[in-house]
Design a protein around this motif. Sequence first.
Motif, short mmCIF file in Angstrom:
data_model
loop_
_atom_site.label_atom_id
_atom_site.label_comp_id
_atom_site.label_asym_id
_atom_site.label_seq_id
_atom_site.Cartn_x
_atom_site.Cartn_y
_atom_site.Cartn_z
N HIS A 91 43.35 36.78 39.47
CA HIS A 91 43.25 36.14 40.53
C HIS A 91 41.52 36.08 40.93
O HIS A 91 41.06 35.16 41.44
N GLU A 92 40.98 37.07 40.62
CA GLU A 92 39.51 37.20 41.02
C GLU A 92 38.67 36.69 40.16
O GLU A 92 37.53 36.77 40.07
N GLY A 93 39.24 36.37 38.98
CA GLY A 93 38.52 35.53 37.92
C GLY A 93 38.90 36.23 36.38
O GLY A 93 39.06 35.33 35.51
N GLY A 94 38.71 37.55 36.11
CA GLY A 94 39.33 37.94 35.04
C GLY A 94 38.15 37.94 33.89
O GLY A 94 36.97 37.58 34.13
N GLU A 95 38.56 38.12 32.75
CA GLU A 95 37.54 38.00 31.50
C GLU A 95 38.19 37.41 30.34
O GLU A 95 39.56 37.51 30.06
N THR A 96 37.61 36.98 29.37
CA THR A 96 37.90 36.42 28.32
C THR A 96 36.79 36.52 27.23
O THR A 96 35.80 37.55 27.52
N TYR A 97 37.26 36.38 26.11
CA TYR A 97 36.22 36.50 24.85
C TYR A 97 35.71 35.30 24.47
O TYR A 97 36.44 34.09 24.40
N ASP A 98 34.24 35.17 24.18
CA ASP A 98 33.68 33.91 23.62
C ASP A 98 34.00 33.74 22.08
O ASP A 98 34.62 34.71 21.43
N GLY A 101 33.19 36.86 19.98
CA GLY A 101 34.11 38.29 20.33
C GLY A 101 33.48 38.87 21.51
O GLY A 101 33.51 40.01 21.79
N ARG A 102 32.17 38.44 22.03
CA ARG A 102 31.65 39.15 23.23
C ARG A 102 32.57 38.82 24.54
O ARG A 102 33.19 37.66 24.69
N ARG A 103 32.63 39.67 25.17
CA ARG A 103 33.38 39.62 26.62
C ARG A 103 32.75 38.73 27.47
O ARG A 103 31.42 38.76 27.77
N ARG A 104 33.39 37.83 28.28
CA ARG A 104 32.97 36.96 29.23
C ARG A 104 33.72 36.92 30.43
O ARG A 104 34.85 36.76 30.68
N SER A 105 33.15 36.83 31.58
CA SER A 105 33.52 36.78 32.85
C SER A 105 33.83 35.47 33.23
O SER A 105 33.23 34.50 33.16
N ILE A 106 35.07 35.24 33.72
CA ILE A 106 35.63 33.94 34.32
C ILE A 106 35.59 34.39 35.80
O ILE A 106 36.14 35.14 36.53
#
Length: 118
Positions: A91-98, A101-106
């Motif tokens: 809900h606050e945005g979360g994270e994903t990977y580009d 393979g680097r972590r990316r905030s949404i």
Amino acid sequence: MSDCARTAIADLDQLLEEERAALLGGDLAALDKLLERKSVLIETLAREATSIPQELEPLQIKLRRNRELFEQALAGLRAVSDRLQALREVHEGGETYDVSGRRRSIEKGAQHRLEKRA
């Protein structure tokens, strides 16, 4: 065995059944209320334990059973807490990977376009 010990055994046996019902029913408020009574009864029996070991065996079995139920209830509460935390993060945005393979905030509220293809 003294009358005090007999009464404490009967009372603890009944209390353990109440505790089991509260654990199975998810009534955490009842568990809190039972804890103090349980402590007093166990202390009473501990003073006379040398003279009544065979009478305590069924209580020990119930104590173990309830402890296992309590541990399972705690595990369930932890799982719910973890799930709620994960939902909060999403809900606050979360994270994903580009793609690298680097972590990316949404970030929450960020406008992302979805490309629709037919």
